[in-house]
Design an enzyme around this catalytic site. Structure first.
Site, PDB file in Angstrom:
ATOM      1  N   ASP A 192       0.573  -0.901   0.041  1.00  0.00           N
ATOM      2  CA  ASP A 192      -0.060  -0.086  -0.017  1.00  0.00           C
ATOM      3  C   ASP A 192       0.428   1.519  -0.407  1.00  0.00           C
ATOM      4  OD1 ASP A 192      -3.197   1.011   1.033  1.00  0.00           O
ATOM      5  OD2 ASP A 192      -1.212   2.485   1.648  1.00  0.00           O
ATOM      6  N   TYR A 218       3.262   9.946  -0.754  1.00  0.00           N
ATOM      7  CA  TYR A 218       3.991   9.591   0.401  1.00  0.00           C
ATOM      8  C   TYR A 218       5.719   9.413  -0.569  1.00  0.00           C
ATOM      9  CZ  TYR A 218       0.355   6.560   2.763  1.00  0.00           C
ATOM     10  OH  TYR A 218      -0.701   6.671   3.517  1.00  0.00           O
ATOM     11  N   LYS A 238      -2.935   6.116  -4.403  1.00  0.00           N
ATOM     12  CA  LYS A 238      -4.420   6.516  -3.748  1.00  0.00           C
ATOM     13  C   LYS A 238      -3.753   8.364  -4.489  1.00  0.00           C
ATOM     14  CE  LYS A 238      -3.676   5.066   0.871  1.00  0.00           C
ATOM     15  NZ  LYS A 238      -2.679   4.547   0.861  1.00  0.00           N
ATOM     16  N   HIS A 267      -7.943   9.738  -0.943  1.00  0.00           N
ATOM     17  CA  HIS A 267      -7.166   9.731   0.185  1.00  0.00           C
ATOM     18  C   HIS A 267      -7.933   9.967   1.344  1.00  0.00           C
ATOM     19  CE1 HIS A 267      -2.477   9.044   1.542  1.00  0.00           C
ATOM     20  NE2 HIS A 267      -3.754   8.942   1.798  1.00  0.00           N
TER      21      HIS A 267
END
Length: 275
Positions: free
Chosen positions: A45, A50, A75, A108
Site C-alpha cells: 500500500d 508518500y 491513492k 485518500h
C-alpha cells in the site's frame, strides 16, 4: 485459516499488507517491499503523497514474484482532487510504479466539494481496466451516504485508522453491512499499545507479541491490516498472525480498550473543515 477476502467486485485482496508511509530514504521502500514479499506478503500500500511510488515500483520489479501475484494499492491526493486532475494523477502514479494497472485506487481523503466528482472520475478509471477496484480512505458514514446518492458503484474498500485503541465500531458495522471491506492503516497505532497491560498479558497467553495480538484482533474481525515497517525483522514478525486465534472472550476484552485514539492526523489542508 483465512488470509484473504473477496471484495464486492469479486477481486481477491490479502488480509495482510505492507504499508510504506514515510519510507522515503534511499532504497527504503524498495528494500521493504522485497523483504515483505520474501516473508509472504502480497499486498503493498502506497500513495502519491508518500513520495515513494518509484521505490515501491523498483521493489515490485525486483521482488522475484510475478505481477499477477501482487495486490498494489495507491491513492489520489487532495491537490489533484481540487484541480480535477484525477486521470492525470492516476497516470503519474502508474508511471512512477512502472505498472500498467493498479489493483486498488483510493480517494485518500474526502475533500469537501471535490470527493463526489473525484469518485465519478474514478469510475472511468475503473471501467478502463487500469484499476481493478476503486475505494476510499478516511470516509465517515456521511461521506459514504453522499457517495451512494450519486453512484451505483459501492467502494470496494474504506481504509481507516483502526486498532484496539481506535475501534470505530459504528463505521465498521456500516461498511460491513454495505459490502465495503474495511482496511486498517496504522494498525499498530505507531507503537501506542505495545506496552499496554492487556496486550502484554494476552501476548503471554498466546505466545505472541502484543503487536501480533493487535493485528490478529483486526484480521479476526475480517479487517485487512497494512502495518508499516522498513525493518526486516519486524516485517517478518508482523506476518506471523495466521498461526493462532484469539478466544472470543479475549476479543471482547480487546474491544473494550477503545479510546478513539488516533495516531494519525487530518492533513493540514483539511484542518478545521468539516468532513
Amino acid at each position: 485459516m483465512t488470509t484473504a477476502v473477496f471484495l464486492n467486485n469479486d477481486q481477491k485482496m490479502p488480509l495482510l499488507g505492507l504499508g510504506v508511509y514515510k519510507a522515503t530514504e534511499d532504497n527504503e521502500a524498495e528494500n521493504a517491499v522485497i523483504s515483505a514479499v520474501q516473508n509472504g506478503y502480497r499486498l503493498v500500500d502506497t500513495a502519491s503523497v508518500y513520495k515513494n511510488e518509484e521505490g515501491v515500483g523498483r521493489g515490485i520489479a525486483r521482488c522475484g514474484v510475478s505481477r499477477k501475484e501482487l495486490f498494489i494499492t495507491t491513492k489520489v491526493w487532495n491537490t489533484a482532487q481540487r484541480l480535477g486532475d484525477i486521470s492525470g494523477a492516476f497516470q503519474r502514479s502508474l508511471d512512477r510504479l512502472g505498472l500498467d494497472y493498479i489493483d486498488l485506487y483510493l480517494v485518500h481523503w474526502p475533500v469537501p466539494g471535490c470527493y463526489l466528482s473525484t469518485w465519478k472520475e474514478m469510475e472511468k478509471i475503473l471501467s478502463s481496466g487500469r484499476a481493478r477496484s476503486i475505494g476510499v480512505s478516511n470516509f465517515n458514514i456521511h461521506n459514504l451516504e453522499e457517495l451512494k446518492k450519486i453512484s451505483g458503484i459501492v467502494p470496494a474498500v474504506n481504509q481507516i485508522e483502526c486498532h484496539p485503541l481506535c475501534y470505530p465500531k459504528e463505521l465498521i458495522d456500516y461498511c460491513q453491512d454495505n459490502g465495503i471491506q474495511v482496511q486498517a492503516y496504522a494498525p499498530l497505532a505507531r507503537g501506542a499499545y505495545l506496552d499496554h497491560d492487556v496486550l502484554c498479558v494476552l501476548g503471554t497467553k498466546y505466545a505472541h507479541t502484543p503487536a501480533q495480538v493487535g493485528l490478529r484482533w483486526a484480521v479476526q474481525k475480517g479487517i485487512s491490516v497494512i502495518p508499516k515497517s522498513t525493518n526486516p525483522e519486524r516485517i517478518a514478525a508482523n506476518a506471523r498472525i495466521f498461526d493462532f486465534s484469539i478466544d472470543q472472550e479475549d476479543m471482547d476484552l480487546l474491544d473494550t480498550l477503545n479510546q478513539d485514539y488516533h495516531s494519525s492526523h487530518v492533513p493540514e489542508d483539511l484542518r478545521g473543515i468539516p468532513l
